[in-house]
Design a protein around this motif. Sequence first.
Motif, short mmCIF file in Angstrom:
data_model
loop_
_atom_site.label_atom_id
_atom_site.label_comp_id
_atom_site.label_asym_id
_atom_site.label_seq_id
_atom_site.Cartn_x
_atom_site.Cartn_y
_atom_site.Cartn_z
N GLU A 133 29.56 25.94 63.80
CA GLU A 133 28.45 26.89 63.77
C GLU A 133 28.94 28.31 64.02
N VAL A 134 28.35 29.27 63.30
CA VAL A 134 28.78 30.66 63.37
C VAL A 134 27.87 31.44 64.33
N LEU A 135 28.49 32.28 65.17
CA LEU A 135 27.76 33.16 66.08
C LEU A 135 28.03 34.60 65.70
N THR A 136 27.04 35.45 65.90
CA THR A 136 27.21 36.88 65.69
C THR A 136 26.98 37.59 67.01
N GLN A 137 27.77 38.61 67.28
CA GLN A 137 27.74 39.25 68.59
C GLN A 137 27.60 40.75 68.48
N THR A 138 26.79 41.33 69.37
CA THR A 138 26.78 42.77 69.59
C THR A 138 27.35 42.99 70.99
N ARG A 139 27.34 44.23 71.43
CA ARG A 139 27.85 44.49 72.78
C ARG A 139 26.98 43.85 73.85
N ARG A 140 25.73 43.53 73.51
CA ARG A 140 24.80 43.06 74.54
C ARG A 140 24.19 41.70 74.24
N SER A 141 24.51 41.10 73.09
CA SER A 141 23.82 39.87 72.74
C SER A 141 24.71 38.96 71.89
N ILE A 142 24.37 37.69 71.89
CA ILE A 142 25.02 36.72 71.01
C ILE A 142 23.91 35.94 70.30
N ASP A 143 23.98 35.86 68.98
CA ASP A 143 22.97 35.18 68.19
C ASP A 143 23.61 34.11 67.33
N ARG A 144 22.81 33.10 67.01
CA ARG A 144 23.26 32.03 66.11
C ARG A 144 22.95 32.43 64.67
N ALA A 145 23.92 32.23 63.79
CA ALA A 145 23.74 32.62 62.39
C ALA A 145 22.59 31.85 61.75
N ILE A 146 22.34 30.62 62.20
CA ILE A 146 21.26 29.84 61.62
C ILE A 146 19.88 30.40 61.98
N GLU A 147 19.83 31.33 62.97
CA GLU A 147 18.57 31.94 63.36
C GLU A 147 18.40 33.34 62.79
N ALA A 148 19.32 33.75 61.92
CA ALA A 148 19.24 35.09 61.32
C ALA A 148 17.91 35.27 60.58
N GLY A 149 17.28 36.40 60.80
CA GLY A 149 16.03 36.71 60.12
C GLY A 149 14.79 36.12 60.74
N THR A 150 14.93 35.45 61.90
CA THR A 150 13.76 34.82 62.51
C THR A 150 12.91 35.80 63.30
N ARG A 151 13.42 37.00 63.57
CA ARG A 151 12.59 38.02 64.23
C ARG A 151 12.24 39.09 63.22
N PRO A 152 11.02 39.12 62.70
CA PRO A 152 10.63 40.20 61.77
C PRO A 152 10.55 41.52 62.52
#
Length: 342
Positions: A133-152
């Motif tokens: 599974e792929v994760l994406t990271q900013t300086r303050r957060s870590i998100d799952r790639a499978i959840e991309a686009g779930t927050r409009p």
Amino acid sequence: KLHLAIHPILQTLQIRQEQVVRCLLAGLPPGVTIPIHHDTGEWVKHTHRVHVPIIVPDPSKVLFRCGPTEQSMERIDCTPGHVFEMNNQAKHAVTNGHEKEFRVHLILDYVNEEFFEKRKKPVTTRVNLSPGEVLTQTRRSIDRAIEAGTRPQPSFLILGAQKSGTTSLYEYLNQHPWVIRPKRRETHCLDWRWDETLKSTEERRKHCLLFYYAASMKPYPSLQTGDSTPSYLLDYYRVIPRLKEVFEHEPRMIILTRDPIRRAVSHYAMVTSSDGTKEQMAARGVEWREKSFETVIDDDIKNMKEDGLLPYWDLETKTMDREIFDKFVDSPEEDVALGRDI
């Protein structure tokens, strides 16, 4: 394999695996410098930062410095296998001076045992990830790639009222590390920047989202954005239907109110002020500068009376006819008058 490799480090630090809140491999490309900075955020004051140089082809070409101030920063040995703890609330910077090779460190953050005793709720929510599974990271957060686009987006809209603290609230919200500023504070995408030439809802939605970094934020559902456009509250007859059309997810709407007399005085002071940019001065105009506050109010009431917005108001006696008022409010005549005025 990674767990087996890290286990001796945890033993050296005399900490349990449950105390680790972050563990990652950080690669610094050749010729790249991370400038002097210090880390911030709620987590920083609770955690210890440990570095373990893993791949450092030539330690003499890696300049890693840390210290309480920029002037007192000292160089840290980055020989592979050297485990060291640093205060990441202090100033620090690093340069990889190698011409071709990456510098790779294992970075590990952990908390003391006492931290758990002071917390009434569990510190973390554990998420079981799928293999690969792929994760994406900013300086303050870590998100799952499978959840991309779930927050409009946008997540919130500050609608007004003007001169009621909307700018201050906007700035306060944007201090949060998970809030991203839009391309402009007042987008006006739902009033005078609304594009009437666009034929479909999808086209109009895409046009409005251009005022935010919505596309760039799509991989990071933990992040939020929003704007502050106080004119929306005044222009609600047009704004509300448009908002429902293009932002079906119903972003949180924030409205600030203020004592109406103090708000009006503040508005008058802003419009008649000689301070501001050329654009601000042009938008304010010069009509009010030679008038007193009382004259502006009287003129405004007279204009609204002539436009049919205040049929119940007597200009001579400055009194209201209650019977006419009750018939006019929420009537088709009021809708027509508001539409004409807007």
